[in-house]
Write an enzyme that holds these catalytic residues in place. Structure first.
Site, PDB file in Angstrom:
ATOM      1  N   HIS A 151      -6.664  -7.536   1.136  1.00 41.07           N
ATOM      2  CA  HIS A 151      -6.773  -6.252   0.580  1.00 41.07           C
ATOM      3  C   HIS A 151      -6.328  -6.039  -0.920  1.00 41.07           C
ATOM      4  O   HIS A 151      -6.574  -5.629  -1.713  1.00 41.07           O
ATOM      5  CB  HIS A 151      -5.883  -4.706   0.806  1.00 41.07           C
ATOM      6  CG  HIS A 151      -6.665  -4.214   2.424  1.00 41.07           C
ATOM      7  ND1 HIS A 151      -8.065  -3.738   2.615  1.00 41.07           N
ATOM      8  CD2 HIS A 151      -5.918  -5.253   3.495  1.00 41.07           C
ATOM      9  CE1 HIS A 151      -8.467  -3.172   4.026  1.00 41.07           C
ATOM     10  NE2 HIS A 151      -6.715  -4.012   4.567  1.00 41.07           N
TER      11      HIS A 151
ATOM     12  N   ASN B 299      -9.068   2.361   7.339  1.00 41.62           N
ATOM     13  CA  ASN B 299     -10.319   1.245   7.081  1.00 41.62           C
ATOM     14  C   ASN B 299     -11.882   2.613   7.541  1.00 41.62           C
ATOM     15  O   ASN B 299     -11.551   3.493   7.347  1.00 41.62           O
ATOM     16  CB  ASN B 299     -10.484   0.253   8.125  1.00 41.62           C
ATOM     17  CG  ASN B 299      -9.251  -1.006   7.351  1.00 41.62           C
ATOM     18  OD1 ASN B 299      -9.310  -1.091   6.263  1.00 41.62           O
ATOM     19  ND2 ASN B 299      -9.207  -1.286   9.117  1.00 41.62           N
TER      20      ASN B 299
END
Length: 702
Positions: free
Chosen positions: A86, A158
């Protein structure tokens, strides 16, 4: 041999690979025949690298698991200071407003009806480094930090509701396989390479996620147009200590939308910051992105009767079985003041919960609870990362933690411990009434490494997901598999993936085989549990079938020339303003063009810097004289040809015909293309754009 290890495993073959299958369907590759024994960093042989140590097959992960601790500890500190995963992120501030009374479900103050809570949201890709492009085919992180009056709650999710693995001990292996190959340092921000698909092919639990990541969900048109999920099963606990299971869903008010793969490739070249720019521009001009927060709430009885284990992060609960109840809304209304101080230094942790929200025994969640706190020490350099403004709670807080690198706050007075004798000057004390209390779940089971048999179905939900897609979405999934596997150099890996797809859908597998031109059809992969074919389709899983029926929040790109009819331009502008959509003018030169009535139209893009891939629909408004020069510009022909190939709605004036002919689309114009002859025509065109794409064109283009 010890009971519960090799004795309970079965030897199976996956294409060219032989492995052993555990109780939960996971695969184990063992040492021998020239393959060395896996050990810890200190040399201790490892008996099981697939499962963390837990109390009972569906019990919580135990802290004494030294192998898991070492593996995650090292993984968490691999990157300095960039996030291991990320890394490519974009954040914004806003607020969450509770809109429904759910005090019967939870005591959490954040859910009290009418309560407004500050939030910070960070969107991200998973595999790419900080400098990678926005439109990589990848899962998108959707992490929300709630600054509640009872402390910070991090909902770290997510844009896809399932994950690759069932146990956190496999997380380093997953990410290592997806990241750049260590001997060559590439490819960047892509999974189209041998290592990733090798791992997937030998990890059957990942097949459901493989279908999701090959779908259009992993190439969203905008961060504003995607869903978010908490992924795991959590608990809600009310004031009486009663608990229900819950799954968290974010639903975008503007609806879902994705790009097509060819468009994604070109967007990465034209504007690698496409998603960042889109979000920044929307907030800056007051079109604040908004999501509704929904809950899937269910009890122990449902969990016991459901077809799959609710603790398995590779599975969903279809909304048709447990409807999503909307309980609040989130609005993002402020960009960051400093990207590094806020977006880069923000630290999320699945373990950050508040009274009324609790964990389940999902082994992936249990491992994340450990890992996220641990990784902050490497990234932010100190246990005092909570002192940074972006991470600090907005409510009063009191504790005895002190010193360390960059301690901005330390306890005042003489007391830095408890219990103590100093009364009101002795610092904070525990509060049995207000304090966080874990749900008193009864735990009974053997302490060993194993996976519950209820995790062993690896294909049924993948089949359900695939069958729930619209025809065009199924075609995109097949094309994505072909593209990704065409970059895999090892034929045996391609064959293994196809062998898994045969357990999902034979027609899908055959399309992939045909696209790869496999000479021999492999046998279906040996399934730990026979795939089911009785699961009902879930229309809610389709993007196309759940379109917004609105062009609001979208952008029309208008290619204009000198001499354009201003009445037609005004008609489009008025229709778009009424719809809540934007217009951007593309011209041969950045200075703009002069309309037939003398009106000057300022351009936002020059034709070679404003390709049609930047827009949700396009219009080509040209005069006969203006077109004479434009027709010889390659980028103008690409503007038209790409829009047509990407199934976008296209408006045009009669004078534009020579350009459409030169671009090779005039004879193929369809109902997704509309001529604009007068001012009122723009309204009808914008109305047709509400479908976002003219997908009927795709079958004719094949």
């Amino acid at each position: 041999m010890a009971k519960g290890t090799e004795q309970s495993r079965k030897t199976v073959k996956f294409g060219d690979q032989t492995a052993q299958r555990g109780e939960g369907g996971e695969l184990h590759q063992t040492a021998g025949e020239g393959v060395p024994t896996l050990t810890t960093a200190l040399g201790t042989p490892v008996a099981d690298d697939q499962n963390s140590l837990r109390a009972g097959p569906r019990g919580p992960t135990l802290m004494e698991d030294q192998h898991f601790r070492e593996k995650i500890f090292h993984f968490d500190h691999e990157r300095i200071p960039e996030r291991v995963v990320h890394a490519r992120g974009f954040g914004a501030h806003g607020y969450f407003e509770a809109t429904d009374d759910i005090s019967d479900l939870t005591r959490a103050a954040v859910f009290e009806k009418g309560e407004k809570t500050d939030v910070f949201v960070r969107f991200s890709t998973v595999a790419g480094n900080k400098g990678s492009a926005d439109l990589a085919r990848d899962v998108r992180g959707f992490a929300v930090k709630f600054y509640t009056r009872e402390g910070n709650w991090d909902l770290v999710g997510n844009n896809i509701p399932v994950f690759f693995i069932q146990d956190a001990i496999k997380f380093p292996d997953l990410i290592h396989s997806a990241k750049q190959e260590p001997d060559r340092g590439f490819p960047q921000a892509q999974t189209a390479h041998d290592n990733f698909w090798d791992f997937i092919s030998l990890t059957p639990e990942s097949i459901n996620m493989a279908l999701w990541i090959m779908s259009d969900r992993t190439i969203p048109r905008s961060l504003r147009f995607m869903e978010g999920f908490g992924v795991h099963t959590f608990r809600l606990v009310n004031a009486d200590g009663e608990a229900k299971f819950v799954k968290f869903h974010w639903k975008p008010k503007l609806g879902m939308q994705s790009v097509v793969w060819n468009e994604a490739l070109k967007l990465n070249g034209a504007d690698p910051d496409f998603h960042r720019r889109d979000m920044w521009n929307a907030i800056q001009k007051g079109d604040f992105p908004e999501w509704e927060l929904g809950l899937q709430v269910f009890d122990e009885k449902f969990a016991e009767e459901f077809e799959f284990d609710v603790l398995d992060a590779t599975k969903i609960i279809p909304e048709e079985q447990v409807p999503v109840r909307i309980v609040g809304r989130m609005v993002l209304n402020r960009c960051v003041d400093n990207f590094f101080a806020e977006t880069e230094q923000v630290a999320f942790q699945t373990g950050s919960v508040v009274p009324g929200i609790d964990f389940s025994n999902d082994p992936l969640l249990q491992g994340r609870n450990f890992s996220y706190l641990d990784t902050q020490l490497s990234r932010l350099g100190s246990t005092n990362f909570t002192h940074l403004p972006i991470n600090a709670p907005r409510c009063p807080f009191h504790h005895f933690q002190q010193d360390g690198h960059m301690a901005f706050r330390n306890p005042k007075g003489r007391a830095n411990y408890e219990p103590n004798s100093w009364g009101s000057e002795g610092g904070p004390r525990e509060d049995p009434e207000k304090g966080f209390r874990s749900y008193p779940e009864e735990i009974d089971g053997q302490k060993r490494r194993y996976r519950s048999e209820t995790f062993a179905d690896h294909y049924s939900q993948a089949r359900q997901f695939y069958h729930s897609q619209a025809e065009i979405e199924r075609a995109h999934i097949a094309e994505a598999f072909v593209f990704e596997l065409s970059k895999v150099e090892t034929p045996a890996i391609r064959e293994r993936i196809v062998s898994h797809l045969l357990n999902v859908d034979e027609a899908l597998a055959e399309k992939v085989m045909e696209g790869l031109r496999l000479k021999n059809k492999p046998k279906p992969a040996d399934a730990a549990m026979q795939p089911r074919d009785d699961l009902k389709v879930s229309p809610k899983l389709s993007i196309v079938r759940n379109g917004p029926d609105s062009f609001s929040g979208r952008k029309l790109g208008v290619l204009v020339t000198d001499g354009v009819d201003m009445a037609v331009v005004d008609g489009l502008k008025q229709a778009l303003e009424k719809e809540g959509a934007d217009i951007e003018f593309v011209a041969p030169m950045i200075g703009g063009v002069e309309a037939a009535d003398g009106t000057w139209i300022e351009a936002q893009q020059k034709i070679d810097g404003g390709p049609s891939i930047l827009y949700d629909a396009v219009a080509i408004l040209a005069s006969e004289d203006g077109l004479k020069d434009l027709i010889n510009v390659p980028e103008a022909r690409d503007f038209v040809a790409d829009a047509f190939a990407h199934c976008k709605y296209i408006a045009y004036t009669a004078a534009t015909r020579p350009l459409l002919e030169k671009a090779g689309i005039w004879s193929d114009l369809d109902d997704g293309c509309q001529e604009l002859a007068k001012q009122g025509d723009g309204q009808e065109f914008v109305k047709s754009c509400r479908s976002l794409r003219y997908w009927d064109r795709a079958s004719k283009l094949d």
